[in-house]
Design an enzyme around this catalytic site. Structure first.
Site, PDB file in Angstrom:
ATOM      1  N   SER A 142     -15.168  50.841  17.079  1.00 49.23           N
ATOM      2  CA  SER A 142     -16.214  50.102  17.776  1.00 49.23           C
ATOM      3  C   SER A 142     -17.362  50.973  18.284  1.00 49.23           C
ATOM      4  CB  SER A 142     -15.566  49.319  18.931  1.00 49.23           C
ATOM      5  OG  SER A 142     -16.438  48.340  19.420  1.00 49.23           O
ATOM      6  N   ASP A 193     -11.668  39.572  13.125  1.00 49.04           N
ATOM      7  CA  ASP A 193     -12.944  40.116  13.581  1.00 49.04           C
ATOM      8  C   ASP A 193     -14.014  39.704  12.566  1.00 49.04           C
ATOM      9  OD1 ASP A 193     -15.102  41.520  14.494  1.00 49.04           O
ATOM     10  OD2 ASP A 193     -14.149  43.497  14.431  1.00 49.04           O
ATOM     11  N   HIS A 220     -10.806  42.259  16.939  1.00 48.22           N
ATOM     12  CA  HIS A 220     -11.662  43.449  16.894  1.00 48.22           C
ATOM     13  C   HIS A 220     -10.871  44.707  17.244  1.00 48.22           C
ATOM     14  CE1 HIS A 220     -15.191  45.900  17.050  1.00 48.22           C
ATOM     15  NE2 HIS A 220     -15.055  46.132  18.339  1.00 48.22           N
TER      16      HIS A 220
END
Length: 242
Positions: A142, A193, A220
C-alpha cells in the site's frame, strides 16, 4: 551547602536529566515470551539523520542468502509483522527479517526529508546501510509504494527480490520504466481489493520477471485476512530466489 549552591546543583541535575531523555537510546534486545522457543526480538533506531525505528527477530542460524525488509501501509507499522508472526516464521526458516516504522509512523519521528522522491530513496538506502542488509528482498504494501517504487527504479541493484502488495504510486512511472527492471518480483493482492490492487497490477505486470498470487476472499490488507496463504506464497518466492 548554601541555598545558592543547592539551587545550582538542582539545576545541573535537571539539565543532565533533560539531556539524557533527549538522546536516542541504543538498540536493545528483549526476549518475547509465548512466541516459540528461543525467539529474540531486536529493536532500536538506525544511525542515519532520519532515525528509523526497526524490529528484527533474530534467526537461530541464518541459512538463506536473502534478507527481507518489511515496509507497511498507512494504518500499520513494524509491529504488524511481529503480531502476524511473519518475522518469527522467516527467522525460523533461516532468513534475516527486519521491519521498520516509516517516518511519522509507530516509533519513527516525522521527517521533512521524505517529502521528495529522492529523499525517500535516500532514506531506504540509509536503512539498508545502517542495518547492513545485503541481498535484500523489499516487501511493500500500500502506502509504502511511495518509498519502494522509486527505490526500485533508482537502486534496484541493491535488491534481489521485490514483493509489492497493492502499492501506491505505480502511476508515477511509465511502462518502459517497469520493463527495464529485472528484479525478481512477486505481485500479491487480495481478491476483494477492487481499487488499488487492480490499478497497481496494470503497471506492475510490465515487470519482466514477475509472478502473481491472488489471495482469495481477502481485501486490501490481504496478508491480515489470509496470513497462512500469504506466508506460503512469500516463502515459496523466497526459497526459489538464486
Amino acid at each position: 551547602m548554601t541555598r545558592y549552591q543547592a539551587a545550582l546543583l538542582g539545576l545541573g541535575l535537571l539539565l543532565m536529566f533533560l539531556l539524557y531523555m533527549g538522546l536516542p537510546g541504543p538498540p536493545k534486545q528483549t526476549s518475547q515470551l509465548g512466541r516459540g522457543p528461543n525467539v529474540t526480538v531486536l529493536t532500536g533506531l538506525t544511525r542515519g539523520s532520519s532515525q528509523i525505528f526497526y524490529r528484527e527477530v533474530l534467526p537461530l542460524q541464518q541459512t538463506h542468502r536473502a534478507e527481507v525488509l518489511f515496509l507497511h501501509g498507512k494504518a500499520f507499522n513494524s509491529h504488524t509483522w511481529e503480531q502476524l508472526g511473519t518475522l518469527q516464521l522467516l527467522s525460523k526458516r533461516g532468513y534475516r527479517a527486519v521491519a521498520v516504522d516509516l517516518p511519522g509512523f509507530g516509533n519513527s519521528a516525522p521527517s521533512k526529508e521524505v517529502s521528495t522522491e529522492s529523499g525517500r530513496v535516500e532514506l531506504l538506502e540509509g536503512v539498508l546501510r545502517d542495518l547492513q542488509l545485503q541481498n535484500t528482498v523489499l516487501v511493500s504494501p500500500s502506502l509504502s509504494g511511495s518509498y519502494a517504487l522509486p527505490f526500485l527504479m533508482q537502486s534496484h541493484h541493491q535488491l534481489c527480490g521485490f514483493v509489492p502488495i497493492a502499492p501506491t504510486s505505480t502511476r508515477n512511472y511509465a511502462q518502459e520504466q517497469f520493463q527495464a527492471m529485472k528484479t525478481p518480483t512477486l505481485i500479491l493482492y487480495g481478491e476483494l481489493d477492487h481499487t488499488l490492487a487492480r490499478e497497481s497490477l496494470q503497471q506492475l505486470r510490465h515487470l519482466p520477471n514477475h509472478s502473481v498470487v491472488k489471495l482469495h476472499d481477502a481485501g486490501h490488507a490481504c496478508y491480515l485476512h489470509k496470513p497462512e496463504a500469504f506466508h506460503l506464497a512469500l516463502l515459496a518466492f523466497l526459497d526459489h530466489l538464486p
